[in-house]
Write an enzyme that holds these catalytic residues in place. Structure first.
Site, PDB file in Angstrom:
ATOM      1  N   ALA A  84       0.673  -1.184   0.136  1.00 35.77           N
ATOM      2  CA  ALA A  84      -0.044   0.062  -0.067  1.00 35.77           C
ATOM      3  C   ALA A  84       0.816   1.185   0.065  1.00 35.77           C
ATOM      4  CB  ALA A  84      -0.864   0.131   1.142  1.00 35.77           C
ATOM      5  N   THR A 126      -6.604  -0.773   8.549  1.00 41.62           N
ATOM      6  CA  THR A 126      -5.836   0.197   9.391  1.00 41.62           C
ATOM      7  C   THR A 126      -7.121   0.490  10.202  1.00 41.62           C
ATOM      8  OG1 THR A 126      -5.032   2.402   9.768  1.00 41.62           O
ATOM      9  CG2 THR A 126      -6.023   2.016   7.737  1.00 41.62           C
ATOM     10  N   ASP A 127      -6.991   1.163  11.408  1.00 47.67           N
ATOM     11  CA  ASP A 127      -7.964   1.795  12.242  1.00 47.67           C
ATOM     12  C   ASP A 127      -8.536   3.091  11.790  1.00 47.67           C
ATOM     13  OD1 ASP A 127      -5.787   3.345  13.154  1.00 47.67           O
ATOM     14  OD2 ASP A 127      -6.149   3.044  15.238  1.00 47.67           O
ATOM     15  N   GLU A 128      -7.712   3.688  10.790  1.00 47.44           N
ATOM     16  CA  GLU A 128      -8.021   5.159  10.536  1.00 47.44           C
ATOM     17  C   GLU A 128      -9.198   4.972   9.464  1.00 47.44           C
ATOM     18  OE1 GLU A 128      -4.909   7.529   8.708  1.00 47.44           O
ATOM     19  OE2 GLU A 128      -3.511   6.532  10.131  1.00 47.44           O
ATOM     20  N   TYR A 154      -5.696   8.817   2.156  1.00 48.63           N
ATOM     21  CA  TYR A 154      -5.230   7.448   2.668  1.00 48.63           C
ATOM     22  C   TYR A 154      -6.260   6.659   2.992  1.00 48.63           C
ATOM     23  CZ  TYR A 154      -2.937   4.135   5.573  1.00 48.63           C
ATOM     24  OH  TYR A 154      -2.774   2.840   6.386  1.00 48.63           O
ATOM     25  N   LYS A 158      -8.070   3.161   1.879  1.00 49.95           N
ATOM     26  CA  LYS A 158      -8.022   1.922   2.767  1.00 49.95           C
ATOM     27  C   LYS A 158      -9.442   1.285   2.923  1.00 49.95           C
ATOM     28  CE  LYS A 158      -4.995   0.088   4.227  1.00 49.95           C
ATOM     29  NZ  LYS A 158      -4.067  -1.127   3.505  1.00 49.95           N
TER      30      LYS A 158
HETATM   31  P1  NAD Z   1       5.286   0.946   4.142  1.00 54.84           P
HETATM   32  O1  NAD Z   1       5.030   2.233   3.404  1.00 54.84           O
HETATM   33  O2  NAD Z   1       6.610   0.808   4.956  1.00 54.84           O
HETATM   34  O3  NAD Z   1       5.474  -0.401   3.081  1.00 54.84           O
HETATM   35  C1  NAD Z   1       4.477  -0.567   2.011  1.00 54.84           C
HETATM   36  C2  NAD Z   1       5.439  -1.366   1.031  1.00 54.84           C
HETATM   37  O4  NAD Z   1       4.436  -1.724  -0.005  1.00 54.84           O
HETATM   38  C3  NAD Z   1       6.523  -0.990   0.366  1.00 54.84           C
HETATM   39  O5  NAD Z   1       7.614  -1.933   0.624  1.00 54.84           O
HETATM   40  C4  NAD Z   1       6.394  -0.671  -1.039  1.00 54.84           C
HETATM   41  O6  NAD Z   1       7.455  -0.573  -1.968  1.00 54.84           O
HETATM   42  C5  NAD Z   1       5.156  -1.682  -1.157  1.00 54.84           C
HETATM   43  N1  NAD Z   1       4.121  -1.101  -2.270  1.00 54.84           N
HETATM   44  C6  NAD Z   1       3.802  -0.007  -2.459  1.00 54.84           C
HETATM   45  N2  NAD Z   1       2.973  -0.116  -3.735  1.00 54.84           N
HETATM   46  C7  NAD Z   1       2.913  -1.388  -3.958  1.00 54.84           C
HETATM   47  C8  NAD Z   1       2.671  -1.966  -5.258  1.00 54.84           C
HETATM   48  N3  NAD Z   1       1.565  -1.338  -6.145  1.00 54.84           N
HETATM   49  N4  NAD Z   1       2.704  -3.235  -5.571  1.00 54.84           N
HETATM   50  C9  NAD Z   1       3.534  -3.937  -4.637  1.00 54.84           C
HETATM   51  N5  NAD Z   1       4.183  -3.474  -3.532  1.00 54.84           N
HETATM   52  C10 NAD Z   1       3.986  -2.156  -3.429  1.00 54.84           C
HETATM   53  O7  NAD Z   1       3.772   0.628   4.809  1.00 54.84           O
HETATM   54  P2  NAD Z   1       3.572  -0.155   6.157  1.00 54.84           P
HETATM   55  O8  NAD Z   1       3.649   0.900   7.568  1.00 54.84           O
HETATM   56  O9  NAD Z   1       4.494  -1.411   6.384  1.00 54.84           O
HETATM   57  O10 NAD Z   1       2.138  -0.517   6.328  1.00 54.84           O
HETATM   58  C11 NAD Z   1       1.966  -1.861   5.430  1.00 54.84           C
HETATM   59  C12 NAD Z   1       0.396  -1.999   5.532  1.00 54.84           C
HETATM   60  O11 NAD Z   1      -0.046  -2.020   6.827  1.00 54.84           O
HETATM   61  C13 NAD Z   1      -0.550  -0.931   4.663  1.00 54.84           C
HETATM   62  O12 NAD Z   1      -1.444  -1.740   3.974  1.00 54.84           O
HETATM   63  C14 NAD Z   1      -0.840   0.000   5.795  1.00 54.84           C
HETATM   64  O13 NAD Z   1      -1.963   0.644   5.338  1.00 54.84           O
HETATM   65  C15 NAD Z   1      -1.265  -0.963   6.995  1.00 54.84           C
HETATM   66  N6  NAD Z   1      -1.062  -0.214   8.150  1.00 54.84           N
HETATM   67  C16 NAD Z   1      -0.161   0.311   8.786  1.00 54.84           C
HETATM   68  C17 NAD Z   1      -0.010   0.750   9.904  1.00 54.84           C
HETATM   69  C18 NAD Z   1       1.212   1.600  10.596  1.00 54.84           C
HETATM   70  O14 NAD Z   1       1.196   2.255  11.714  1.00 54.84           O
HETATM   71  N7  NAD Z   1       2.403   1.615   9.682  1.00 54.84           N
HETATM   72  C19 NAD Z   1      -1.150   0.575  10.966  1.00 54.84           C
HETATM   73  C20 NAD Z   1      -2.088  -0.142  10.283  1.00 54.84           C
HETATM   74  C21 NAD Z   1      -2.204  -0.712   8.973  1.00 54.84           C
HETATM   75  O1  TDX Z   2       6.747  14.819  11.721  1.00 54.80           O
HETATM   76  C1  TDX Z   2       5.757  14.532  12.208  1.00 54.80           C
HETATM   77  N1  TDX Z   2       4.995  15.417  13.213  1.00 54.80           N
HETATM   78  C2  TDX Z   2       3.677  15.029  13.756  1.00 54.80           C
HETATM   79  O2  TDX Z   2       3.294  15.740  14.599  1.00 54.80           O
HETATM   80  C3  TDX Z   2       4.821  13.430  11.679  1.00 54.80           C
HETATM   81  C4  TDX Z   2       5.287  12.575  10.595  1.00 54.80           C
HETATM   82  C5  TDX Z   2       3.570  13.162  12.395  1.00 54.80           C
HETATM   83  N2  TDX Z   2       3.107  13.858  13.244  1.00 54.80           N
HETATM   84  C6  TDX Z   2       1.878  13.362  13.912  1.00 54.80           C
HETATM   85  C7  TDX Z   2       0.487  13.096  12.816  1.00 54.80           C
HETATM   86  C8  TDX Z   2      -0.132  12.135  13.615  1.00 54.80           C
HETATM   87  O3  TDX Z   2      -0.916  12.723  14.717  1.00 54.80           O
HETATM   88  O4  TDX Z   2       2.056  12.125  14.766  1.00 54.80           O
HETATM   89  C9  TDX Z   2       1.030  11.412  14.527  1.00 54.80           C
HETATM   90  C10 TDX Z   2       1.389   9.985  13.907  1.00 54.80           C
HETATM   91  O5  TDX Z   2       1.696  10.385  12.434  1.00 54.80           O
HETATM   92  P1  TDX Z   2       2.248   9.338  11.424  1.00 54.80           P
HETATM   93  O6  TDX Z   2       3.364   8.744  11.881  1.00 54.80           O
HETATM   94  O7  TDX Z   2       2.008  10.135   9.954  1.00 54.80           O
HETATM   95  O8  TDX Z   2       0.940   8.214  11.473  1.00 54.80           O
HETATM   96  P2  TDX Z   2      -0.644   8.331  11.284  1.00 54.80           P
HETATM   97  O9  TDX Z   2      -1.001   9.488  10.412  1.00 54.80           O
HETATM   98  O10 TDX Z   2      -1.403   8.346  12.587  1.00 54.80           O
HETATM   99  O11 TDX Z   2      -1.020   6.845  10.447  1.00 54.80           O
HETATM  100  C11 TDX Z   2      -0.217   5.739  10.814  1.00 54.80           C
HETATM  101  O12 TDX Z   2      -1.156   4.916  11.444  1.00 54.80           O
HETATM  102  C12 TDX Z   2      -2.115   4.350  10.517  1.00 54.80           C
HETATM  103  C13 TDX Z   2       0.213   5.120   9.690  1.00 54.80           C
HETATM  104  O13 TDX Z   2       1.170   5.961   8.963  1.00 54.80           O
HETATM  105  C14 TDX Z   2      -0.781   4.571   8.763  1.00 54.80           C
HETATM  106  O14 TDX Z   2      -0.049   3.766   7.702  1.00 54.80           O
HETATM  107  C15 TDX Z   2      -1.563   3.553   9.219  1.00 54.80           C
HETATM  108  O15 TDX Z   2      -2.563   3.231   8.742  1.00 54.80           O
END
Ligand code: NAD
Ligand code: TDX
Length: 337
Positions: A84, A126-128, A154, A158
């Site tokens: 994603a 995601t919870d978002e 975003y 999702k």
């Molecule tokens: P990330 O951005 O670190 O990694 C995403 C990966 O997907 C990368 O390796 C990227 O190259 C790959 N990708 C992107 N587009 C692609 C495509 N078209 N085909 C194949 N690969 C592709 O993301 P993450 O934080 O590891 O999140 C992974 C999943 O979990 C996502 O679906 C996100 O919505 C979900 N999620 C993330 C969080 C969080 O806090 N990071 C929380 C809840 C859910």
């Molecule tokens: O520089 C920053 N300063 C700041 O205050 C950044 C990068 C973020 N923030 C704030 C925004 C949010 O309230 O911190 C909080 C967390 O931000 P992010 O790390 O961008 O995460 P969030 O927007 O909460 O989304 C994350 O959680 C749900 C992941 O990126 C998503 O992929 C996932 O679905």
């Protein structure tokens, strides 16, 4: 019983942690990672995954021809879709790729799952998708029945994918499950998300950009606890069900930032309050009762322990994130196709 599992997006943060978790937990499983290596994908991250039971395939989940031929060749027992575009701020700058990857890519994977009769498709959501909760109602939590109510391109992408997954289940009987997790943190998180940005900037004595007043609350989950939950859903989750994953680790952003500053021995004067994110969600908080009661899952790592482990990892693996900051990581092509 050994399984052959497709992990999409496995070169990113959670997908790579999932590959390592599964290799340890189920050494007999074969794992195939399909990743298009966007800016967020990093092959350095997967160096330690090399083994006979691991294959890396470079390609996009939106590439129907490639995905179908991979499914035909590999005869997967399960698909876990992490791939994603994942950063809210980028979705505000340029939404289109979010819709293409997160929605249309999911559709391609669902079509392939149907065509090749894959017994399980798991969507990592995601919870978002639930929108946000007010700060003055700490009694409110997201349950699986909370209505979808999205704020950013975003989260809208999702949520659209989740609706498609459920529609395929109802219409085509596709054997799906969905998990909706709260904010993850831990090793290999790209330095654009709150925690790695703050660690990297603090270590370099750079300003720490806190959006708005820093009062927004996130429900933090250590990434291994997320991986464990997905494994449990694959094993025993009920087809057609959504499972929330999270665990009463709510923190205001400003408190997270201050914890990091203290742990790396810097000064709070580095904090700088910057213009707020448009549409910024106030509070996320998960009610994990369903996955606890049905599958016996619980988060093992509390925030205070997990954040110290994470900071230690970033200190010990500075090369990993410095390569990203310098752009060097994009030159690395370590896996033969
Ligand atoms: P990330 O951005 O670190 O990694 C995403 C990966 O997907 C990368 O390796 C990227 O190259 C790959 N990708 C992107 N587009 C692609 C495509 N078209 N085909 C194949 N690969 C592709 O993301 P993450 O934080 O590891 O999140 C992974 C999943 O979990 C996502 O679906 C996100 O919505 C979900 N999620 C993330 C969080 C969080 O806090 N990071 C929380 C809840 C859910
Ligand atoms: O520089 C920053 N300063 C700041 O205050 C950044 C990068 C973020 N923030 C704030 C925004 C949010 O309230 O911190 C909080 C967390 O931000 P992010 O790390 O961008 O995460 P969030 O927007 O909460 O989304 C994350 O959680 C749900 C992941 O990126 C998503 O992929 C996932 O679905």
């Amino acid at each position: 019983m050994s399984k052959n599992i497709l992990v999409t997006g496995g070169a990113g943060f959670i997908g790579s942690n999932f590959i390592y978790y599964m290799q340890k937990k189920h050494p007999d499983y074969r794992l195939v990672c399909l990743d298009s290596l966007t800016y967020a994908g990093n092959l350095h991250t997967l160096e330690g995954a090399r083994c006979d039971n691991f294959r890396f395939v470079l390609g996009s989940i939106t590439d129907r021809e490639l995905v179908f031929s991979l499914f035909e060749e590999e005869k997967f027992d399960a698909v876990v879709n992490f791939a994603a575009e994942s950063h809210v701020d980028r979705s505000i700058e340029d939404p289109e790729v979010f819709l293409r990857t997160n929605i249309l890519g999911t559709q391609v994977l669902l079509d392939a799952t149907n065509k090749f009769g894959v017994p399980r498709y798991h969507q990592v959501s995601t919870d978002e998708v639930y929108g946000d909760l007010p700060l003055d109602r700490p009694d409110l939590f997201f349950t699986e029945d909370t209505p979808i109510h999205t704020s950013s391109p975003y989260s809208a992408s999702k949520a659209s994918a989740d609706l498609l997954v459920m529609a395929y289940h109802r219409t085509f009987k596709t054997p799906v499950t969905i998990s909706r997790c709260s904010n993850n943190y831990g090793p290999y998180q790209f330095p654009e998300k709150l925690i790695p940005v703050m660690i990297a900037n603090a270590l370099a004595d750079k300003k720490l950009p806190v959006y708005g007043e820093g009062l927004n609350v996130r429900d933090w989950l250590y990434v291994d606890d997320h991986c464990k939950a997905i494994d449990m859903i694959l094993e025993n989750g009920r087809i057609g069900e959504v499972y929330n994953i999270g665990g009463h680790n709510e923190k205001a952003n400003i408190d997270v930032v201050k914890t990091i500053i203290k742990a790396v021995g810097k000064d709070e004067s580095l904090i700088t309050y910057v213009t707020d994110r448009p549409g910024h969600d106030m509070r996320y908080a998960i009610d994990p009762e369903k996955i606890k009661n049905e599958l016996g899952w619980y988060p093992e790592t509390l925030f205070n322990e997990g954040i110290q482990k994470t900071i230690k990892w970033y200190l010990e693996n500075e090369d990993w994130w410095q390569n990203i900051l310098s752009g060097e990581y994009k030159n690395y092509r370590g896996f033969d196709e």
